[in-house]
Write a protein that holds these residues in place. Sequence first.
Motif, PDB file in Angstrom:
ATOM      1  N   LEU A   3       0.821  -1.202   0.000  1.00 41.79           N
ATOM      2  CA  LEU A   3       0.000   0.000   0.000  1.00 41.79           C
ATOM      3  C   LEU A   3       0.859   1.257   0.000  1.00 41.79           C
ATOM      4  O   LEU A   3       0.549   2.242  -0.696  1.00 41.79           O
ATOM      5  CB  LEU A   3      -0.922  -0.020   1.229  1.00 41.79           C
ATOM      6  CG  LEU A   3      -1.896   1.147   1.340  1.00 41.79           C
ATOM      7  CD1 LEU A   3      -2.821   1.196   0.137  1.00 41.79           C
ATOM      8  CD2 LEU A   3      -2.702   1.034   2.636  1.00 41.79           C
ATOM      9  N   LEU A   4       1.958   1.237   0.751  1.00 43.14           N
ATOM     10  CA  LEU A   4       2.827   2.408   0.817  1.00 43.14           C
ATOM     11  C   LEU A   4       3.442   2.702  -0.557  1.00 43.14           C
ATOM     12  O   LEU A   4       3.528   3.863  -0.977  1.00 43.14           O
ATOM     13  CB  LEU A   4       3.926   2.191   1.865  1.00 43.14           C
ATOM     14  CG  LEU A   4       4.846   3.390   2.123  1.00 43.14           C
ATOM     15  CD1 LEU A   4       4.045   4.582   2.628  1.00 43.14           C
ATOM     16  CD2 LEU A   4       5.937   3.018   3.134  1.00 43.14           C
ATOM     17  N   MET A   7       0.770   4.227  -2.778  1.00 40.48           N
ATOM     18  CA  MET A   7       0.519   5.628  -2.461  1.00 40.48           C
ATOM     19  C   MET A   7       1.632   6.526  -2.989  1.00 40.48           C
ATOM     20  O   MET A   7       1.382   7.638  -3.467  1.00 40.48           O
ATOM     21  CB  MET A   7       0.394   5.800  -0.938  1.00 40.48           C
ATOM     22  CG  MET A   7      -0.856   5.169  -0.329  1.00 40.48           C
ATOM     23  SD  MET A   7      -2.396   5.903  -0.929  1.00 40.48           S
ATOM     24  CE  MET A   7      -2.888   4.658  -2.136  1.00 40.48           C
ATOM     25  N   LEU A  10       1.220   6.837  -6.762  1.00 40.63           N
ATOM     26  CA  LEU A  10       0.075   7.683  -7.061  1.00 40.63           C
ATOM     27  C   LEU A  10       0.390   9.154  -6.812  1.00 40.63           C
ATOM     28  O   LEU A  10       0.013  10.027  -7.606  1.00 40.63           O
ATOM     29  CB  LEU A  10      -1.116   7.246  -6.209  1.00 40.63           C
ATOM     30  CG  LEU A  10      -2.443   7.963  -6.453  1.00 40.63           C
ATOM     31  CD1 LEU A  10      -2.867   7.815  -7.906  1.00 40.63           C
ATOM     32  CD2 LEU A  10      -3.519   7.410  -5.536  1.00 40.63           C
ATOM     33  N   ALA A  11       1.107   9.450  -5.731  1.00 43.39           N
ATOM     34  CA  ALA A  11       1.438  10.836  -5.409  1.00 43.39           C
ATOM     35  C   ALA A  11       2.324  11.458  -6.490  1.00 43.39           C
ATOM     36  O   ALA A  11       2.090  12.588  -6.944  1.00 43.39           O
ATOM     37  CB  ALA A  11       2.135  10.908  -4.046  1.00 43.39           C
TER      38      ALA A  11
END
Length: 544
Positions: A3-4, A7, A10-11
Motif C-alpha cells: 500500500l505504501l 501511495m 500515485l502521489a
Amino acid sequence: MELLTLMGVLAVALGLTALARRYALPAPLLIVVVALAASFVPGVPAVELDPELILTLVLPPLLYSTALDSSFAQFRAASRAIVALGVVLVVVTALVVGLVVHLLLPELPMASALVLGAVVAPPDAVTAVAIGRRLGLPRRLMAVLTGESLVNDAAALTLYKIALAAVLGAAGSIGHGFLIFLVAAVLGIGVGLLAGVLVGYIRRKLDDPLMESVFGIIVPFAVYVIAEHLHPFSPDFSGSGVLAVVAAGLYLGNQSLHAGPATRMQDSSIWASLDVLLETLVFALMGLQLPLVLQNMDAAAPDNNTLLVEALVVLAVTIAVRIPYVFLTSALPQAVRLFGRERAAPSWRYLTVLSWTGMRGVVTLAAATGVPLGTPGRDEIQLFAFVVAVGTLLLQGTTLPVLIRRLGVTNDAEAARDEKEEKHAREAAMHAAMRRLDELMPEILSKVDISEERADRLLVRLRGLVESRYQGAIAAISLSAEEREASPHAAFVRARRELLLAQREAVLACREAGELDDEVLRKVLRELDLEELALSNTLTSRVG
C-alpha cells in the motif's frame, strides 16, 4: 503491491499530471516516460500489475465515466464505424498478429500466438481523446474514438478467453467460440440495461443528490462483477462485464439529462476526479513494469537481441494493421462502408488521423499479466505486450498532435454550427422563461399582498434579469477568447468575483473573531461558492 508503494506511485503520478495540465502537455506520455526512467533508479521497488485489480477495480469506472459523458445520439449515429473498429478490427488484428507471431516463433503454439493477438488488439483511446479534445478534432471523429474504446475491450477480452481455453485444451469449434462471443454480448448488454433501469428508478425515487451519487458510484463495479459471474449454460459462457458497464453508463448518462442540477454537478465532479486518479495510476504502473519485463526476457530466450527484434516486428504489425483497414473499409461499397450510406465518405486527412490513433494501454498489460503460469510462451507474450503498449503510446502519442496540426483536421465547421445551435437554444430558453413569468405573475399576486406598482416593478426586474442573461450569453458566443476577455460581460464577472472574495474574507474574519459557529460558516460559504461556480461554465477532466 504494498500500500505504501502504491501511495507513493500515485502521489508522484498526480504531481506529474498537475505539471502536464499546467503547461498543456500530454499527461499520459509524461507519466510513462518518467516511470520508465524511474524504473532504472536503484532502490525503486518493482511494481507488478495485478490483472484482477485492473480489470475489476480500474477498468469498470473508467469505462462507465466515458459512457456517462458520451452522447447516445452520437454513439448511435457512429455505430457502424464503432462496430467496424471496436469489434471487427479487434478480430482482424488478433488474427494477423497471431499469425505473424507464429511465423516468428514456430515453436510457439498457434493458440498461444492468438492469445498475444487478443492481448494487443484493443487500442486505449485515453491519450488519443485527450489530444483530440485539446486540438479540437471534429466531434464525429471524437465520437468514433470514444465509442471504439467502449466496445473494443469487450471484444478483445472475449477473444482472449477463447484463445486461453484453446491453449488449455478446453476450446471447442469456431462455432462454439462465436457462440461464447454472442452470449457474452447479449448477457452483458442485458445486465447493463437492466441495472441502468433499476438504478435510474431508485435514483428518481430518492430525490437525494448525495445518495443518488452513491448509487451511481457502485454501478460499474456491480454490473461488471454480476455479468462476468453469470454462467447460464456452463462455465464456458458468461456475460461481458465491459459491455454491461458500457450499456449501464450510456443509459444512465442519457437519463441524467433529466436529473436534478445538484446531482448532475456532484456526479460530474466525482467522476472527473476518479478519472484523473485512476488514469494517472495506470499509466505510472505501465512504465514501472520495465524491470519485470526485462526479467521475463532473460527467462524467455538466451538471445535477447533476437527476441527484442521480434517484439519490434510485432509492434510494427500491430500499428500497420489499422492503417489499411481504416482506408479499405471506408472505400467499400455503400452497403458495407465503414461510415454508412447516409454520410459522405470522410476525407483522407480524417482517415489518416483515425488510422494513427491505435495506442494501446493498461488493458493490454493487465491481460498479458493474467496469462496463467505454465502457458506456452507466457514470457514472450508479456514482453511483446509491453513493447506494443509502451511503443504505441510513445510513438503514436508523440506524433499524433503533429499529424493533426499538419493535416489541419479541426472542427471549424462544427464551431459555426454550435454557435448557431447555442443561439437557438438560448433564445428558446429566454422565450420559455418569459411565457412562464407571465403565467406566474397572477399566481404570485394572489398569494402576496403587494401593490400593483410594486408588482410591476417586480415583473420588470425579473424580465430584465432574464433578458440581460440572454443578451450577455448571445454577445459572448461569437467572440474570440481575447474579445471575450475584454468584453463588458467579462468585466462584470471579474467584478462579481472580487465582491464574492470580499464577502468570503469578511465571513472568515467573523469566524476568527469567534462570532460564527463553524456550521453557520460552512452554510454561508457554500452559498457564496455556488454563486461563484455559476459564473463559470467550464469543467476540465481526464489526465490530458
